[in-house]
Design a protein around this motif. Structure first.
Motif, PDB file in Angstrom:
ATOM      1  N   LEU A  45      -4.492  34.814  31.301  1.00  0.00           N
ATOM      2  CA  LEU A  45      -3.728  34.493  30.101  1.00  0.00           C
ATOM      3  C   LEU A  45      -4.105  33.117  29.570  1.00  0.00           C
ATOM      4  N   GLU A  46      -4.285  32.157  30.464  1.00  0.00           N
ATOM      5  CA  GLU A  46      -4.687  30.814  30.057  1.00  0.00           C
ATOM      6  C   GLU A  46      -6.084  30.846  29.420  1.00  0.00           C
ATOM      7  N   ARG A  47      -6.982  31.624  29.996  1.00  0.00           N
ATOM      8  CA  ARG A  47      -8.325  31.753  29.429  1.00  0.00           C
ATOM      9  C   ARG A  47      -8.292  32.419  28.054  1.00  0.00           C
ATOM     10  N   LEU A  48      -7.469  33.445  27.930  1.00  0.00           N
ATOM     11  CA  LEU A  48      -7.355  34.150  26.658  1.00  0.00           C
ATOM     12  C   LEU A  48      -6.809  33.224  25.578  1.00  0.00           C
ATOM     13  N   ARG A  49      -5.812  32.448  25.917  1.00  0.00           N
ATOM     14  CA  ARG A  49      -5.227  31.510  24.954  1.00  0.00           C
ATOM     15  C   ARG A  49      -6.281  30.519  24.462  1.00  0.00           C
ATOM     16  N   ALA A  50      -7.101  30.009  25.381  1.00  0.00           N
ATOM     17  CA  ALA A  50      -8.149  29.058  25.002  1.00  0.00           C
ATOM     18  C   ALA A  50      -9.208  29.724  24.124  1.00  0.00           C
ATOM     19  N   LEU A  51      -9.580  30.936  24.452  1.00  0.00           N
ATOM     20  CA  LEU A  51     -10.592  31.650  23.673  1.00  0.00           C
ATOM     21  C   LEU A  51     -10.084  31.940  22.265  1.00  0.00           C
ATOM     22  N   LEU A  52      -8.840  32.370  22.145  1.00  0.00           N
ATOM     23  CA  LEU A  52      -8.291  32.725  20.841  1.00  0.00           C
ATOM     24  C   LEU A  52      -8.192  31.536  19.904  1.00  0.00           C
ATOM     25  N   ASP A  53      -8.091  30.333  20.442  1.00  0.00           N
ATOM     26  CA  ASP A  53      -8.094  29.147  19.587  1.00  0.00           C
ATOM     27  C   ASP A  53      -9.388  29.043  18.789  1.00  0.00           C
ATOM     28  N   GLY A  54     -10.473  29.573  19.343  1.00  0.00           N
ATOM     29  CA  GLY A  54     -11.743  29.567  18.631  1.00  0.00           C
ATOM     30  C   GLY A  54     -12.000  30.837  17.836  1.00  0.00           C
TER      31      GLY A  54
END
Length: 200
Positions: A45-54
């Motif tokens: 979930l933390e990785r997904l949140r970071a990816l979605l910012d881009g």
């Protein structure tokens, strides 16, 4: 900070142009998804949140406010789904977890940090490589490309379903008519609006 719908859109939702059922659906969509991850691991979930910012930046529309698309996608992954996926991918929740782990490892290999710790420039280079199909790991390059297609579709769907987004863009599709009569739309030409849409 969570974005709010413009006052004109909130007024439309409360008008007799919107059914009570639609109003309730939009109110539910406006609420943040809370609680522990449902389908993904905490790391996923933390990785997904970071990816979605881009992948789908929200700053131009909302400033510092954000819709947590990662939590919304995670909640959808925990549900029954629509039964559709690319044949080369594992089931959705597994594909997400494996793709995000693959990206995190690629970030460590190329930039010395996992996905959540990357700066915007490194994250964007990783996204470009993902789109090109040159990142592989738990999933191969072709699988990663297909997954990225799914991710973008999921992100846009969750984003556009949110009432704050619909209000910001002046989307009035929720206004099909009240509980007593279907009013619908009469103005169907390009750049034509109903009288009651004037404030949107």
């Amino acid at each position: 900070m969570i974005p709010e719908s413009p006052s004109t859109f909130r007024a439309l939702l409360e008008s007799d142009h919107v059914t009570a059922r639609t109003r309730a659906v939009m109110a539910a969509r406006a609420k943040p998804v809370s609680g522990a991850p449902r389908a993904l691991s905490a790391e996923g979930l933390e990785r997904l949140r970071a990816l979605l910012d881009g992948v789908l930046p929200q700053g131009d529309l909302f400033g510092d406010a954000r819709i947590d698309l990662a939590e919304r996608i995670d909640a959808r992954l925990a549900g029954p789904g629509d039964g559709w996926r690319f044949a080369i991918l594992p089931p959705d929740a597994i594909a997400y977890e494996q793709a995000l782990a693959t990206l995190d490892a690629a970030g460590r290999d190329s930039f010395g940090a996992g996905l959540p710790a990357l700066d915007a420039a490194a994250r964007d280079r990783l996204i470009a490589r993902l789109a090109e199909g040159t990142i592989s790991g738990l999933l191969d390059g072709a699988q990663m490309q297909r997954w990225f297609s799914d991710l973008r579709a999921d992100a846009v769907q969750e984003f556009m379903a949110h009432p704050a987004v619909q209000g910001a863009f002046g989307i009035s599709a929720v206004a099909t008519g009240g509980d007593r009569e279907i009013q619908g739309f009469e103005e169907i030409g390009a750049d034509r609006r109903e009288r009651w849409e004037a404030g949107l």
